[in-house]
Write an enzyme that holds these catalytic residues in place. Structure first.
Site, PDB file in Angstrom:
ATOM      1  N   ASN A  36     -10.055  -0.869  -2.030  1.00  0.00           N
ATOM      2  CA  ASN A  36      -8.679  -0.324  -1.839  1.00  0.00           C
ATOM      3  C   ASN A  36      -7.781  -1.211  -2.985  1.00  0.00           C
ATOM      4  O   ASN A  36      -7.621  -2.170  -3.334  1.00  0.00           O
ATOM      5  CB  ASN A  36      -8.235  -1.079  -0.352  1.00  0.00           C
ATOM      6  CG  ASN A  36      -6.938  -1.033  -0.081  1.00  0.00           C
ATOM      7  OD1 ASN A  36      -5.956  -0.876  -1.047  1.00  0.00           O
ATOM      8  ND2 ASN A  36      -6.362  -1.395   1.139  1.00  0.00           N
TER       9      ASN A  36
ATOM     10  N   CYS B  13       0.815  -1.118  -0.027  1.00  0.00           N
ATOM     11  CA  CYS B  13      -0.008   0.246   0.031  1.00  0.00           C
ATOM     12  C   CYS B  13       0.859   1.188  -0.083  1.00  0.00           C
ATOM     13  O   CYS B  13       0.239   2.344  -0.451  1.00  0.00           O
ATOM     14  CB  CYS B  13      -0.727   0.087   1.211  1.00  0.00           C
ATOM     15  SG  CYS B  13      -1.977  -1.428   1.198  1.00  0.00           S
TER      16      CYS B  13
ATOM     17  N   HIS C 157      -3.770   7.154   1.309  1.00  0.00           N
ATOM     18  CA  HIS C 157      -4.156   5.834   0.772  1.00  0.00           C
ATOM     19  C   HIS C 157      -5.513   5.201   1.041  1.00  0.00           C
ATOM     20  O   HIS C 157      -5.794   5.368   2.198  1.00  0.00           O
ATOM     21  CB  HIS C 157      -2.925   4.924   1.112  1.00  0.00           C
ATOM     22  CG  HIS C 157      -3.350   3.339   1.127  1.00  0.00           C
ATOM     23  ND1 HIS C 157      -3.893   2.905  -0.256  1.00  0.00           N
ATOM     24  CD2 HIS C 157      -3.519   2.298   1.710  1.00  0.00           C
ATOM     25  CE1 HIS C 157      -4.068   1.530  -0.078  1.00  0.00           C
ATOM     26  NE2 HIS C 157      -3.918   1.179   1.177  1.00  0.00           N
TER      27      HIS C 157
HETATM   28  C1  LIG Z   1     -11.337  -5.713   8.375  1.00  0.00           C
HETATM   29  C2  LIG Z   1     -12.182  -5.021   9.352  1.00  0.00           C
HETATM   30  C3  LIG Z   1     -13.041  -4.048   8.452  1.00  0.00           C
HETATM   31  C4  LIG Z   1     -13.124  -5.732  10.293  1.00  0.00           C
HETATM   32  O1  LIG Z   1     -13.785  -4.852  10.900  1.00  0.00           O
HETATM   33  P1  LIG Z   1     -13.983  -5.267  12.689  1.00  0.00           P
HETATM   34  O2  LIG Z   1     -15.037  -4.380  13.281  1.00  0.00           O
HETATM   35  O3  LIG Z   1     -12.532  -5.208  13.156  1.00  0.00           O
HETATM   36  O4  LIG Z   1     -14.530  -6.609  12.618  1.00  0.00           O
HETATM   37  P2  LIG Z   1     -14.182  -8.085  13.302  1.00  0.00           P
HETATM   38  O5  LIG Z   1     -12.859  -8.578  12.897  1.00  0.00           O
HETATM   39  O6  LIG Z   1     -14.581  -7.639  14.966  1.00  0.00           O
HETATM   40  O7  LIG Z   1     -15.397  -9.129  12.690  1.00  0.00           O
HETATM   41  C5  LIG Z   1     -16.308  -8.950  13.169  1.00  0.00           C
HETATM   42  C6  LIG Z   1     -17.312 -10.020  12.567  1.00  0.00           C
HETATM   43  O8  LIG Z   1     -17.452  -9.894  11.284  1.00  0.00           O
HETATM   44  C7  LIG Z   1     -17.091 -11.111  10.407  1.00  0.00           C
HETATM   45  N1  LIG Z   1     -16.835 -10.590   9.010  1.00  0.00           N
HETATM   46  C8  LIG Z   1     -15.462 -10.527   8.736  1.00  0.00           C
HETATM   47  N2  LIG Z   1     -15.474 -10.150   7.396  1.00  0.00           N
HETATM   48  C9  LIG Z   1     -16.964 -10.237   7.030  1.00  0.00           C
HETATM   49  C10 LIG Z   1     -17.397  -9.859   5.860  1.00  0.00           C
HETATM   50  N3  LIG Z   1     -16.888  -9.522   4.614  1.00  0.00           N
HETATM   51  N4  LIG Z   1     -19.110  -9.694   5.719  1.00  0.00           N
HETATM   52  C11 LIG Z   1     -19.419 -10.124   6.789  1.00  0.00           C
HETATM   53  N5  LIG Z   1     -18.827 -10.449   7.989  1.00  0.00           N
HETATM   54  C12 LIG Z   1     -17.655 -10.462   8.237  1.00  0.00           C
HETATM   55  C13 LIG Z   1     -16.021 -11.697  11.349  1.00  0.00           C
HETATM   56  O9  LIG Z   1     -16.004 -13.110  10.977  1.00  0.00           O
HETATM   57  C14 LIG Z   1     -16.473 -11.372  12.540  1.00  0.00           C
HETATM   58  O10 LIG Z   1     -17.371 -12.180  13.019  1.00  0.00           O
HETATM   59  P3  LIG Z   1     -17.457 -12.958  14.512  1.00  0.00           P
HETATM   60  O11 LIG Z   1     -17.957 -11.918  15.465  1.00  0.00           O
HETATM   61  O12 LIG Z   1     -18.759 -13.995  14.268  1.00  0.00           O
HETATM   62  O13 LIG Z   1     -16.251 -13.775  14.606  1.00  0.00           O
HETATM   63  C15 LIG Z   1     -11.493  -3.878  10.242  1.00  0.00           C
HETATM   64  O14 LIG Z   1     -10.737  -4.657  11.069  1.00  0.00           O
HETATM   65  C16 LIG Z   1     -10.502  -2.939   9.281  1.00  0.00           C
HETATM   66  O15 LIG Z   1     -10.871  -2.254   8.739  1.00  0.00           O
HETATM   67  N6  LIG Z   1      -9.159  -3.276   9.383  1.00  0.00           N
HETATM   68  C17 LIG Z   1      -8.299  -2.519   8.709  1.00  0.00           C
HETATM   69  C18 LIG Z   1      -8.151  -3.184   7.277  1.00  0.00           C
HETATM   70  C19 LIG Z   1      -7.635  -2.589   5.921  1.00  0.00           C
HETATM   71  O16 LIG Z   1      -7.618  -1.176   5.866  1.00  0.00           O
HETATM   72  N7  LIG Z   1      -6.775  -3.384   5.362  1.00  0.00           N
HETATM   73  C20 LIG Z   1      -5.851  -2.684   4.335  1.00  0.00           C
HETATM   74  C21 LIG Z   1      -4.594  -2.223   4.815  1.00  0.00           C
HETATM   75  S1  LIG Z   1      -3.742  -1.327   3.747  1.00  0.00           S
END
Ligand SMILES: CC(C)(COP(=O)(O)OP(=O)(O)OC[C@H]1O[C@@H](n2cnc3c(N)ncnc32)[C@H](O)[C@@H]1OP(=O)(O)O)[C@@H](O)C(=O)NCCC(=O)NCCS
Length: 331
Positions: free
Chosen positions: A288, A113, A258
């Site tokens: 992204n 990224c 980004h």
């Molecule tokens: C990935 C991200 C969106 C997840 O959000 P979160 O609020 O942390 O969600 P959690 O990880 O607590 O997951 C919550 C639930 O949603 C579920 N889940 C994950 N992806 C899912 C999707 N695409 N659709 C539906 N549910 C989903 C998980 O399995 C979890 O279920 P559980 O509670 O039964 O275990 C968040 O962590 C994030 O934005 N991280 C940064 C990611 C990023 O920017 N990456 C690129 C970097 S350059």
């Protein structure tokens, strides 16, 4: 020492639009979950047979045209991607061949990224030291080829999209305008928090049927760690770049972050107390696009006239590695 400036920008995304509702047909997810967690509504996916260099050709031609030069003027190119068409050679030589500019140097940057800001920084040094006069700096990705579109891959698959962005870097005609400084960081302690395990030269053979079946060929991400570090490092590196130039957040006209996640962008904006007109967000349209996201957002900001001559512009990124970086420009 001479300064470099962005003489032209360009972008290209493949035609096929994939909405959150389309993803609902492939995995257990929902439009609501994706929008709420990331701000993404749709992304563009390339068809099989189209690689990042194909997307980059279109973005590069536009950047060259907008710079008012011809491809013959380009004397070096830098290609940032994490989704090259082949393990080797890198996408740079494919782009070079497709643009018909064989013979000039082509450098590949693998900083995920943060790849575009790293690439821009390298180009900036070459211009400053008078090694080259016209450098094409490109970020392009075809993520859709390497994501797991079944439920186990949903946390990552819903976030990414395909696209390309490019800029032409040249010596600035005005010594007060152009790239003021670049700031690059990395912390390998977090290398496994967002990575693709296989194929891997740590194992023999380096790619097996089991690796494919076990899904080790797909990216894995510790979303919470990424979120936590991104929301700290983004503001830190932006402030570092401002302070290095004796400027402050109040001086900033436009932040092009980004496009990792709208929630991360909002967090950064909140920490820096930026108003909506002080930062770009287009993640709802493209997802992204990793190394492509900054040059795409920059191109749109220029086209929409959200950046004007003499504006103070910050380009900042955070991603896998972990890596983070910023470039400060007087437009
Ligand atoms: C990935 C991200 C969106 C997840 O959000 P979160 O609020 O942390 O969600 P959690 O990880 O607590 O997951 C919550 C639930 O949603 C579920 N889940 C994950 N992806 C899912 C999707 N695409 N659709 C539906 N549910 C989903 C998980 O399995 C979890 O279920 P559980 O509670 O039964 O275990 C968040 O962590 C994030 O934005 N991280 C940064 C990611 C990023 O920017 N990456 C690129 C970097 S350059």
């Amino acid at each position: 020492m001479r300064r470099s400036f962005i003489a032209g920008t360009g972008m290209y995304v493949p035609e096929r639009v994939v909405t959150n509702h389309d993803l609902e047909q492939m995995m257990d997810t929902s439009d609501e979950w994706i929008r709420e967690r990331s701000g993404i509504a749709e992304r563009h996916f390339a068809d099989a047979g189209i690689g990042p260099s194909d997307l980059a050709v279109r973005a590069s031609r536009q950047a060259v045209e907008n710079a008012g030069i011809t491809l013959d003027d380009v004397d070096f190119l830098i290609f940032a991607t994490l989704s090259p068409e082949r393990y080797f050679p890198g996408s740079g030589v494919y782009l070079q061949r497709k643009l018909g500019i064989q013979g000039i140097g082509a450098l590949d940057v693998r900083n995920q990224c943060t790849g575009f800001v790293y690439a821009l920084s390298v180009a900036d040094q070459f211009i400053k030291t008078e090694m080259y006069d016209t450098i094409l700096v490109v970020g392009a990705e075809v993520h859709s080829a390497g994501l797991n579109f079944s439920t186990p891959g949903r946390d990552v698959a819903v976030l990414f999209g395909d696209g390309a962005g490019a800029v032409v870097l040249q010596p600035s005609p005005d010594p007060d305008r152009g790239i003021l400084s670049t700031h690059l960081h990395a912390d390998g302690d977090y290398a496994e928090e967002l990575c693709v395990e296989a194929p891997t030269t740590l194992e023999r053979p380096w790619l097996t049927k089991e690796m494919v079946e076990e899904g080790r060929i797909y990216p894995t991400m510790n979303g919470r760690q990424v979120f936590k570090h991104a929301s700290t490092k983004f503001p830190q590196v932006i402030v570092e770049s401002l302070e290095a130039n004796h400027l402050s957040v109040e001086d900033l006209d436009m932040l092009i972050p980004h496009q990792a996640n709208y929630r991360i962008t909002q967090m950064v904006a909140k920490k820096l107390r930026l108003t909506e007109d002080q930062y770009m967000s287009n993640i709802h349209k493209y997802g992204n696009t990793t190394a492509a996201s900054i040059p795409i957002a920059l191109h749109e900001a220029v086209e929409e006239q959200r950046i004007e001559k003499n504006d103070l512009v910050s380009l900042a990124a955070f991603g896998s590695g972990f890596t983070w970086a910023a470039a400060l420009l007087r437009w």
